[in-house]
Write a protein that holds these residues in place. Structure first.
Motif, PDB file in Angstrom:
ATOM      1  N   VAL A   5      -3.898   5.534   6.062  1.00 43.38           N
ATOM      2  CA  VAL A   5      -3.734   4.145   6.498  1.00 43.38           C
ATOM      3  C   VAL A   5      -5.060   3.536   6.933  1.00 43.38           C
ATOM      4  CG1 VAL A   5      -2.613   2.665   8.215  1.00 43.38           C
ATOM      5  CG2 VAL A   5      -1.342   4.553   7.156  1.00 43.38           C
ATOM      6  N   ASN A   6      -5.892   4.337   7.604  1.00 39.28           N
ATOM      7  CA  ASN A   6      -7.141   3.843   8.159  1.00 39.28           C
ATOM      8  C   ASN A   6      -8.166   3.443   7.093  1.00 39.28           C
ATOM      9  OD1 ASN A   6      -9.568   4.817  10.581  1.00 39.28           O
ATOM     10  ND2 ASN A   6      -7.931   3.345  10.892  1.00 39.28           N
ATOM     11  N   PHE A   7      -7.912   3.828   5.848  1.00 38.30           N
ATOM     12  CA  PHE A   7      -8.888   3.601   4.781  1.00 38.30           C
ATOM     13  C   PHE A   7      -8.530   2.407   3.895  1.00 38.30           C
ATOM     14  CE2 PHE A   7      -9.217   7.906   6.138  1.00 38.30           C
ATOM     15  CZ  PHE A   7     -10.539   8.276   5.968  1.00 38.30           C
ATOM     16  N   ARG A   8      -7.335   1.839   4.083  1.00 38.25           N
ATOM     17  CA  ARG A   8      -6.863   0.798   3.165  1.00 38.25           C
ATOM     18  C   ARG A   8      -7.784  -0.412   3.142  1.00 38.25           C
ATOM     19  NH1 ARG A   8      -0.852   0.567   5.744  1.00 38.25           N
ATOM     20  NH2 ARG A   8       0.077   2.404   4.740  1.00 38.25           N
ATOM     21  N   PHE A  24       0.813  -1.213   0.000  1.00 36.79           N
ATOM     22  CA  PHE A  24       0.000   0.000   0.000  1.00 36.79           C
ATOM     23  C   PHE A  24       0.851   1.269   0.000  1.00 36.79           C
ATOM     24  CE2 PHE A  24      -2.657  -3.160   2.248  1.00 36.79           C
ATOM     25  CZ  PHE A  24      -3.765  -3.153   1.408  1.00 36.79           C
ATOM     26  N   ALA A  25       0.238   2.344  -0.445  1.00 34.71           N
ATOM     27  CA  ALA A  25       0.837   3.671  -0.278  1.00 34.71           C
ATOM     28  C   ALA A  25       0.772   4.030   1.199  1.00 34.71           C
ATOM     29  CB  ALA A  25       0.077   4.699  -1.106  1.00 34.71           C
ATOM     30  N   ASN A  26       1.766   4.730   1.683  1.00 36.55           N
ATOM     31  CA  ASN A  26       1.842   5.026   3.114  1.00 36.55           C
ATOM     32  C   ASN A  26       1.104   6.321   3.458  1.00 36.55           C
ATOM     33  OD1 ASN A  26       2.665   4.347   5.711  1.00 36.55           O
ATOM     34  ND2 ASN A  26       4.441   5.692   5.608  1.00 36.55           N
ATOM     35  N   GLU A  27      -0.210   6.321   3.181  1.00 38.15           N
ATOM     36  CA  GLU A  27      -1.067   7.467   3.492  1.00 38.15           C
ATOM     37  C   GLU A  27      -2.503   6.966   3.648  1.00 38.15           C
ATOM     38  OE1 GLU A  27      -0.383  10.035   0.203  1.00 38.15           O
ATOM     39  OE2 GLU A  27      -1.499   8.798  -1.212  1.00 38.15           O
ATOM     40  N   PRO A  45      -4.703  -7.430   8.041  1.00 38.97           N
ATOM     41  CA  PRO A  45      -4.574  -5.997   8.313  1.00 38.97           C
ATOM     42  C   PRO A  45      -3.770  -5.691   9.564  1.00 38.97           C
ATOM     43  CG  PRO A  45      -6.816  -6.555   7.705  1.00 38.97           C
ATOM     44  CD  PRO A  45      -6.096  -7.844   7.861  1.00 38.97           C
ATOM     45  N   SER A  46      -2.882  -4.708   9.457  1.00 46.72           N
ATOM     46  CA  SER A  46      -2.073  -4.250  10.584  1.00 46.72           C
ATOM     47  C   SER A  46      -1.574  -2.850  10.251  1.00 46.72           C
ATOM     48  CB  SER A  46      -0.875  -5.186  10.809  1.00 46.72           C
ATOM     49  OG  SER A  46       0.044  -5.084   9.730  1.00 46.72           O
ATOM     50  N   ALA A  47      -0.692  -2.315  11.083  1.00 43.29           N
ATOM     51  CA  ALA A  47      -0.124  -0.991  10.819  1.00 43.29           C
ATOM     52  C   ALA A  47       0.953  -1.040   9.741  1.00 43.29           C
ATOM     53  CB  ALA A  47       0.464  -0.421  12.105  1.00 43.29           C
TER      54      ALA A  47
END
Length: 457
Positions: free
Chosen positions: A17-20, A12-15, A41-43
């Motif tokens: 994050v909560n929406f991925r 993922f793109a690193n922005e 899913p994780s951080a």
């Protein structure tokens, strides 16, 4: 056809994050793609999952703006030696077709949270010389791209000497992040103070599961950013807004360099700019508190950003009511003044906005249709998992709740509801677990600006 489940690295793109994951799950649901989590899913900026076919991976990536790339994962280890041992043990029948003499190739090296020189990249590539590749190197347009990713953690001020994780495999496809640039507000013909960022607009359209031919409504349409995103995915779009001047392109321009609106600035012009005018139905000056639609209207999605009373006023048609006075319906009794009449407006409380929005969605969404909208939050008053405090309706199920942090004290949350039952009568009503401050305009404004002043001092 027999499914050939393979292991894939989704990076993922690193922005945002909560929406991925909400976006990912919405797209999987939209296309009915099965997925098995291997590392869910994780951080971390990646997940590892099994999917039934390469076509399903490409279909997922064709809609996702959170996804940077997808890689068929051949080897994964914590050390460089371990990675090469795993790669050497990988079944040759899974790679032989990509290593044939008629297939050109390229090896790319990516390091997350660390920059390395081109010389170091070449050295890492040469370590894979044991691979039985027969085809020629093609750096510009190869048939096969082999991808090495080294993960050095999430702390740019504390980068380890060696990576925490290493991944190697075959690049399958990139996500659709080019769409963010294509719909950028910097290039948009008609924008306002509250025009939605292009990436968030696309995320909302994906959360709404907008598909070609869907009917999509934005009841607080503003300059139409959400219509543009929905139209890009083939949805037929329409909107309403109480602001006559905004819909007619007569408000003050929000660009510093622009003194007055250009001729033709409108939501329709935006749709034409992005070659989706054929998906534009219309926008109507109307009050969301007084729906003008027939009861037979059926929508596939409602996607909107209600006003919070910070940058734009939250208003509805009405008259100020004195204490003890009865609140009667707003009517114009004399027909001859209708043509030039400008209705008076009163504050449209956040609580009432959400109540009306959920009730309207329950009445007009198809079964399985989605309502996607933002709510403002004072972070000290909200705890993760306190979904009982959010607006709710018996016919709507909350399926996603993502936070966008705006400041140290405030944020907004993107709520996605899916219609899971038809309205059966007066018992199917809206509810709110919140009484008082949180969804009250004056209380929210006071808290917002009070904490803003405290942070400035």
């Amino acid at each position: 056809m027999t499914h050939l489940w393979r292991r894939y690295l989704l990076w993922f793109a690193n922005e945002h994050v909560n929406f991925r994951i909400p976006e990912l799950e919405s797209i999987l649901s939209m296309y009915d793609i099965p997925l098995r989590w291997l590392e869910g899913p994780s951080a971390l900026p990646y997940v590892i999952a099994e999917l039934p076919s390469e076509e399903s991976v490409k279909l997922l990536a064709s809609r996702s703006v959170s996804l940077r790339c997808a890689v068929e994962l051949w080897a994964r280890a914590k050390t460089r030696d371990g990675l090469h041992e795993e790669m050497k043990a990988f079944p040759s029948e899974r790679t032989s077709s990509y290593f044939s003499a008629d297939k050109s190739f390229r090896v790319t090296v990516e390091t997350f949270c660390k920059t390395i020189s081109q010389k170091e990249k070449v050295e890492k590539i040469e370590e894979f010389s044991y691979l039985p590749i027969e085809g020629p190197v093609n750096l510009s347009d190869p048939d096969v791209i082999l991808h090495l990713i080294e993960y050095y953690g999430m702390e740019p001020n504390n980068i380890p000497e060696k990576p925490y994780d290493l991944f190697f495999g075959r690049w399958v496809c990139d996500g659709s992040r080019d769409l963010i640039c294509k719909l950028s507000l910097k290039k948009r013909r008609f924008i306002g103070n509250t025009s939605m960022d292009s990436q968030l607009s696309i995320l909302m359209a994906n959360q709404g599961k907008v598909m070609p031919g869907d009917l999509v409504l934005d009841p607080f349409v503003g300059t139409g950013s959400l219509l543009v995103a929905a139209g890009q995915f083939g949805g037929f779009v329409l909107g309403t807004d109480i602001d006559f001047l905004m819909l007619h392109g007569k408000t003050r321009p929000s660009r510093i360099t622009q003194k007055k609106r250009e001729v033709g600035e409108s939501v329709k012009a935006n749709m034409e700019q992005y070659s989706c005018l054929d998906k534009y139905l219309d926008v109507i000056v109307a009050d969301c508190a007084l729906p003008l639609w027939k009861s037979s209207l059926v929508l596939d999605a409602i996607i909107t950003d209600p006003p919070y009373g910070i940058r734009e006023a939250a208003e509805r048609i009405g008259r100020a009511v004195k204490p003890g006075e009865e609140d009667v319906e707003y009517r114009i009794s004399e027909e001859h003044i209708l043509a030039g009449h400008v209705p008076s407006k009163v504050v449209y409380s956040l609580k009432q906005i959400f109540h009306d929005l959920l009730r309207f969605a329950a009445d007009h969404l198809k079964l399985g249709g989605r309502l996607v909208f933002w709510i403002p939050i004072i972070r000290s008053e909200y705890q993760d998992g306190s979904e009982g405090d959010l607006p709710k309706h018996k016919c709507l199920t909350l399926v996603a709740n993502s936070e966008q942090v705006l400041s140290a004290h405030s944020s907004r949350r993107l709520l996605t509801y899916e219609k899971t039952a038809e309205v059966g009568g007066s018992e199917d009503t809206c509810e709110s677990g919140v009484e008082g401050g949180r969804f009250d305009n004056k209380a929210f404004r006071a808290c917002y600006f009070n904490q803003l002043r405290q942070s400035d001092t």
